[in-house]
Every structure is written in C-alpha cells, then in structure tokens.
Design a protein around this motif. Structure first.
Motif, PDB file in Angstrom:
ATOM      1  N   ASP A 547       0.656  -1.656  -0.430  1.00  0.00           N
ATOM      2  CA  ASP A 547      -0.518  -0.029  -0.128  1.00  0.00           C
ATOM      3  C   ASP A 547       0.981   1.228  -0.091  1.00  0.00           C
ATOM      4  N   GLY A 548       1.163   2.058  -1.650  1.00  0.00           N
ATOM      5  CA  GLY A 548       2.186   3.044  -1.862  1.00  0.00           C
ATOM      6  C   GLY A 548       1.093   4.419  -0.609  1.00  0.00           C
ATOM      7  N   GLN A 549      -0.089   3.928   0.046  1.00  0.00           N
ATOM      8  CA  GLN A 549      -0.528   5.836   0.053  1.00  0.00           C
ATOM      9  C   GLN A 549       0.116   6.756   0.751  1.00  0.00           C
ATOM     10  N   ASN A 550       0.852   6.744   1.454  1.00  0.00           N
ATOM     11  CA  ASN A 550       1.847   7.351   2.808  1.00  0.00           C
ATOM     12  C   ASN A 550       3.242   6.925   1.886  1.00  0.00           C
ATOM     13  N   ILE A 551       3.595   6.921   0.883  1.00  0.00           N
ATOM     14  CA  ILE A 551       4.903   7.109   0.087  1.00  0.00           C
ATOM     15  C   ILE A 551       4.435   8.025  -1.002  1.00  0.00           C
ATOM     16  N   HIS A 552       5.684   9.029  -0.912  1.00  0.00           N
ATOM     17  CA  HIS A 552       4.954  10.286  -1.291  1.00  0.00           C
ATOM     18  C   HIS A 552       6.345  10.620  -2.021  1.00  0.00           C
ATOM     19  N   PHE A 553       7.614   9.489  -1.781  1.00  0.00           N
ATOM     20  CA  PHE A 553       8.965   9.888  -2.689  1.00  0.00           C
ATOM     21  C   PHE A 553       9.360   8.951  -3.010  1.00  0.00           C
ATOM     22  N   LEU A 578       0.848  -3.168  -7.029  1.00  0.00           N
ATOM     23  CA  LEU A 578       1.821  -2.595  -5.995  1.00  0.00           C
ATOM     24  C   LEU A 578       0.381  -1.235  -5.620  1.00  0.00           C
ATOM     25  N   TRP A 579      -0.050  -0.491  -4.550  1.00  0.00           N
ATOM     26  CA  TRP A 579      -1.431  -0.002  -4.642  1.00  0.00           C
ATOM     27  C   TRP A 579      -2.191   1.372  -4.361  1.00  0.00           C
ATOM     28  N   ARG A 580      -2.391   2.284  -4.996  1.00  0.00           N
ATOM     29  CA  ARG A 580      -2.799   3.262  -4.382  1.00  0.00           C
ATOM     30  C   ARG A 580      -1.471   4.643  -4.217  1.00  0.00           C
ATOM     31  N   PHE A 581      -0.209   4.109  -4.941  1.00  0.00           N
ATOM     32  CA  PHE A 581       0.367   4.652  -5.226  1.00  0.00           C
ATOM     33  C   PHE A 581       0.791   6.223  -5.715  1.00  0.00           C
ATOM     34  N   ASP A 582       1.025   6.963  -5.242  1.00  0.00           N
ATOM     35  CA  ASP A 582       1.226   8.524  -5.696  1.00  0.00           C
ATOM     36  C   ASP A 582       1.626   8.734  -7.266  1.00  0.00           C
TER      37      ASP A 582
END
Length: 624
Positions: A547-553, A578-582
């Motif tokens: 879950d990449g919701q909190n990955i912004h970089f 890979l789910w919900r990546f910025d």
C-alpha cells in the motif's frame, strides 16, 4: 492528416499521464505502453538567469532588501519620541555590555563599542524587525576568543568571511539550514556556552591578573586554581556584591502595581548601567594612585570614531609571527561556518520572540545580519548578532521603527567621543559580574526539564553538544550536535514503520504491507528484507500488496529494490501488486522498467476491487 491525428493522440496521452488512475484502468492501451515516461528536461539556464535578474532588479525587490525604503517615507513625527527613548535606553545598557564582551573576546574594550555602533547603523537600513538590536553578544565573543589569541586584529578577516557566508546563505535562500539545528542541540550549546563564558570571567571577578592560555572551560578553572595567591579581596567583594545586586534586581521585575511596576521594570532593565556607574564611582573616589588602584580597572579607551580599513588578508601579530591568507584560514577553521549558523539562529529567534504573530522574513534577516557584520569587519574584529536583552529593552521602550538602532549608534559614538575618561575607571570585576549574572539566567532550565519529560532520547544530542562544547571547543561542539541529530534523522528515515496483515480476497491469500512514510535509498533495503522475512514466516501467500498511500517520494535505489522484490517473490511463486501509489512515485518506477511495473500498479479505491481486476488480467495459478 494522419500526422495531425497522431499528434492529437500523443497530446491526449500526455494530458492523461499525470493520473495514475487512468493509467491502471487503460493498461491495455498501446499508447500507455509505448509512452516515454522520462522527466521533463530542466529549463534553460539562460532563461532562468534572465528571470532572476528581472526579479532582482525589480524595485519591489530592492525595497524588500532595503526595508528603510518602506518605513522611512511613512515615518511619522509621533514616532520620534518613542524611537529616541528606546535608542537612548538601549545605549545605556549597551555601553557596559559592549565593553565587557570586547574584553571577553580578548580584545581592547573599544572594539566592543565599535561593533555595536556599526552593527546598529547597518541594521537600521537593512533590518526588517523594529525590535531587534544588533550588537556583540557573549556567544560571538567566546566563539572568536581562540582566533583572537593568535591573529589579534586579524580576526577582522573572520568577521568579514562570516558576513560573506551569511549574505550568501540569505541570497541563496539557505535559511533552511538552521532547521537542522534542533532545540536540544541549541540548548546544549547555550548551556555549555554559558558555563564557558561564566568560567572565563571568574579570573576578573577575583582580581587575578594572570591570563590562561585560552578561555575554555577547563583552562579557565585551571588558571584560577593555580593562581589563587593573586586573588584581590577588594575585587572579589565588589564582584560578588555586584552579582548579588544584579540577581536581586532581576527577581524584582514583576513587583508592584501601576507606576511602581513601571519603576521596577525600568530599574531591572537599566540594572547593568547602574551597577557599572556605581562601580566606576567607587573606583574613582577610592583611587590612591593612577598606577595603583584599589580595583583592576578597564584602563584607557581610545576616544573618537574607529579607523576604517580593509580586513587584513595577511597578518603579523605582536609576537612577530607572520600569517598568510591560508594560515589565517587554518586558524579560523570551522568558525567561518559555525558563526553564521549561530548568529543567524540568534537573530531569527530574537525576531520571532518579538514579532507578535507576524511572519519573520528569515532570508532578509540573514542579509541584514551579513551586511551588519560586513560593515563591522572594516573597523572591528568582533562580530555582532541579535541581542535578546537589548532587543527586549527596545521592545519595552515602545520602539516604532529601526530608527532606534541609529539613535543607539549615535549615543554610543558620543560616549566614545566625550566620556572615555569615565570608562577608564570601570572595574573589571564589575564587568565580570554583569556577564556572569547574564549567564545565570540565559539557559532555559525549565525547558531542559521538558526534554527529560517529553522525549528522553533528545537528551543524547543535548548532552553530546554540551560535553563537546565544554571539553573541546564550542565550534566543534555544535557540529557534533548537528551531526548526531542528522544521524538520528537518517536512522529514522532508514527504518520506516512497516505492518503486515494477511487477508483472503478473490480466492487469494494476500499479504497487505503498509508503509507509514516515504522511501529513500537508505530505507529501500529495509522494506525488501522485512517483506522476505514475513514471507518465510508464513505457510502460503499468493500475492503481496504494498500500500503506497503514504509513500510520496522514491528514488532510483527504491525503484531498483522494488524490481528485486518482484524477482525474489517470483522465485517463491508469489506475485507482487502495488496499490494506491502517488503519481510521481509511480512514474519513478515506470522510468526504471515500465514493462515490469505497468501490470503491477493499481489505483482502485477498494483493495478488493484492485485484487479482483488484477487477478482477472494477470494472475496465473502457479504450477508445481
């Protein structure tokens, strides 16, 4: 016709690219597969410089860099009295303190006054906070002590270079560097500096004339204990009584009501000037001979304005030792960087303390401080900084504009021209008491207790900074604290919070991995090892979903590790999603290997939908 349609299609794809949701919905669209995900090339440097030149040459920018152009045309007659009172009041306190800090820096006393005069004049033009007063401080004095020991007046080059560095930091908007100095490091530095400064004044307080090799904490006390036979009882009594009086007056600042409260407030603010006047009067009337006074006196202070000259780029000291420019730099060492950092921190902190909710332009304050020290370097080796005590006095006197700084400079100049004979009789013990009493109240003891209660780990940089400053050098001490803080910051960045949950979706056993922060090169391997370790602890996993919701970089190392994660899982016959990546993070992956990552990326709102659609498109039951 066909070319126009192709261009239109490409344009449509480019407008759709920034949306990862469109990318994952249209993954079978050939345009998305063939699109080049490279980053946009940087703008041409010539255009950038032209734009910056237009900004710098704009009149509004000139007004921003010279705040005097903003307030002077609007100056009102009603402001004159407030600024005069504030400027004169600050000057009365500045005279004894500037002399004391000049002596603390191992310089002649007049250099403290020179620094105060020129610093105030420059800040009146470049300063943006009306309450701030620029002057020599105990920290700047103690930080140049070791340089003055060798270079004497050649220390003016250090002030000049520190000013250039400060102006450069401001011009390049590098005020952000101050953020790397945390509160525990600042408090550790301040605590150690107060002990060092106070210890250096014990010699003068006791009337000991022999000066140690240096003024650091250990050497100061060693010098005192090895020369106890030189203690002069008169100086000792005068100094100790002065400290008692100054501390007692400090504690009376909140006494009384109405007019009495105002009386005590100004009594407290002017206590330093009063104690110096009393000490000088006693010395004058108790003198028996000019060469044999009851007390150790400040001595002759040259009258008149300072001589302006270029800071020396080579120097020969009183011992005949010659220093080239390179030799002078080797003596200054890290002071060229630490002095700008510490003085910037001081002036921004002082400005914020009296801003009353207004936004402080840290960049302009850095430029103002740099310009002040640049002017100072042409007549004094002692750098100036924002003085909290004198700024508080300025504020309480009802100051309206930075014109008060100019008034302070004029009063100090008059005192140099007319009253230097009176300055001769100021006892060194009285000046030492002024410095020591200020050091007693400078550390925030309550805040040190808050560190213990709030986060005990913050005691590590606090103690490391304090001990390094006390037993080594102040310059290196603050660098030790900053370095330790950066190590802690890197450790936290390298160990992201990871959690895993095993769930059943669409007939598949899914390990959902959640990451609580962005990923950088230092944390990429940590994520990979964590996932593989959790896989080995479980009996059967079909899909790992990150879950990449909190990955912004993410950077190249992170993208490379995601490739490795996919390969490691494939060997174990486990698939990766890979789910919900910025969008920005997803494009980093696509630029690495788009044919690998396009099938892996999903942006569905619900995890169940993402797994179901991904299973329908890509999942194949592994064969034994």
């Amino acid at each position: 016709m066909m070319q126009d349609m192709s261009k239109e299609a490409d344009s449509q794809v480019q407008t759709e690219m920034p949306q990862v949701s469109r990318l994952v919905v249209n993954q079978n669209d050939e345009r998305f597969i063939s699109y080049d995900y490279r980053e946009s090339p940087p703008r041409e440097m010539v255009q950038w410089f032209r734009r910056r030149a237009r900004i710098l040459l704009n009149y509004s920018m000139v007004k921003k860099c010279l705040p005097v152009l903003s307030w002077l045309p609007k100056y009102q007659c009603s402001y004159v009295m407030y600024d005069l009172i504030a400027g004169i009041t600050v000057a009365l306190t500045a005279i004894p303190q500037s002399i004391a800090y000049g002596i603390l820096a191992n310089l002649s006393p007049q250099y403290g006054l020179y620094s105060n005069i020129m610093g105030c004049l420059a800040y009146a033009v470049f300063g943006s906070v009306k309450d701030v007063t620029i002057a020599p401080t105990s920290l700047t004095a103690i930080m140049v002590q070791h340089v003055v020991k060798e270079l004497e007046y050649g220390t003016a080059l250090l002030t000049f270079l520190a000013a250039v560095v400060t102006i450069s930091f401001g011009a390049l908007n590098l005020g952000v560097l101050v953020r790397f100095i945390s509160i525990p490091v600042v408090m550790g530095f301040t605590f150690a500096a107060c002990l060092t400064i106070g210890s250096a004044q014990i010699r003068s307080l006791l009337g000991i004339k022999t000066q140690g090799k240096s003024s650091d904490f250990v050497t100061s006390w060693t010098n005192v204990f090895t020369h106890l036979d030189e203690v002069r009882m008169a100086d000792c009594i005068l100094g100790c009584c002065s400290i008692i009086v100054l501390c007692s007056l400090r504690l009376t600042k909140d006494l009384g009501e109405g007019r009495w409260r105002t009386f005590f407030k100004y009594l407290v603010l002017l206590r330093n000037a009063m104690i110096v006047v009393v000490g000088a009067t006693l010395a004058y009337y108790l003198k028996t001979d000019m060469d044999d006074s009851v007390f150790n006196l400040t001595g002759h202070v040259p009258a008149g304005l300072p001589v302006f000259q270029m800071p020396p780029f080579s120097y020969t000291n009183i011992n005949g030792t010659e220093y080239s420019f390179g030799d002078m730099l080797s003596v200054m060492r890290t002071s060229i960087i630490t002095i700008p950092l510490v003085t910037t921190l001081e002036i921004v902190s002082v400005g914020k303390a009296f801003s009353k909710g207004k936004i402080i332009d840290a960049t302009q304050e850095m430029i103002a401080l740099g310009m002040s020290n640049l002017v100072v370097s042409f007549c004094s080796p002692l750098p100036a900084a924002g003085s909290f005590t004198r700024s508080a006095l300025n504020n309480s006197s009802g100051v309206r504009t930075t014109m008060s700084c100019a008034v302070t400079a004029v009063v100090l100049t008059i005192s140099l021209a007319l009253f230097t004979d009176a300055l001769y009789y100021i006892p060194k013990a009285t000046l030492a008491s002024v410095v020591i009493s200020a050091m007693l109240f400078m550390p925030d003891y309550e805040e040190i207790g808050n560190i213990w209660r709030t986060k005990k780990m913050d005691l590590i940089p606090f103690l490391a900074t304090a001990l390094a400053c006390l037993f080594y050098e102040l310059d290196y001490g603050i660098l030790v604290g900053i370095g330790l803080n950066c190590c802690i910051l890197l450790y936290l960045m390298s160990t992201p919070g990871l959690s895993g949950e095993e769930i059943q979706l669409s007939g598949l056993t899914v390990l959902l991995v959640k990451v609580d922060q962005s990923l950088a090169f230092s944390s990429a391997e940590c994520l990979r090892n964590w996932i593989l370790k959790r896989i080995d602890q479980r009996d059967h996993i079909d899909v790992v979903v990150i879950d990449g919701q909190n990955i912004h970089f993410a950077d190249t190392t992170v993208a490379k590790n995601f490739v490795s994660i996919e390969e490691d899982l494939r060997i174990r016959q486990i698939r990766l999603m890979l789910w919900r990546f910025d969008a920005k993070v997803a494009f980093v992956f696509l630029r690495m290997r788009k044919e690998l990552f396009i099938p892996l990326l999903r942006a569905d709102v619900q995890l169940q939908d993402a797994v179901a659609r991904w299973k329908h498109l890509y999942y194949q039951i592994p064969t034994e």
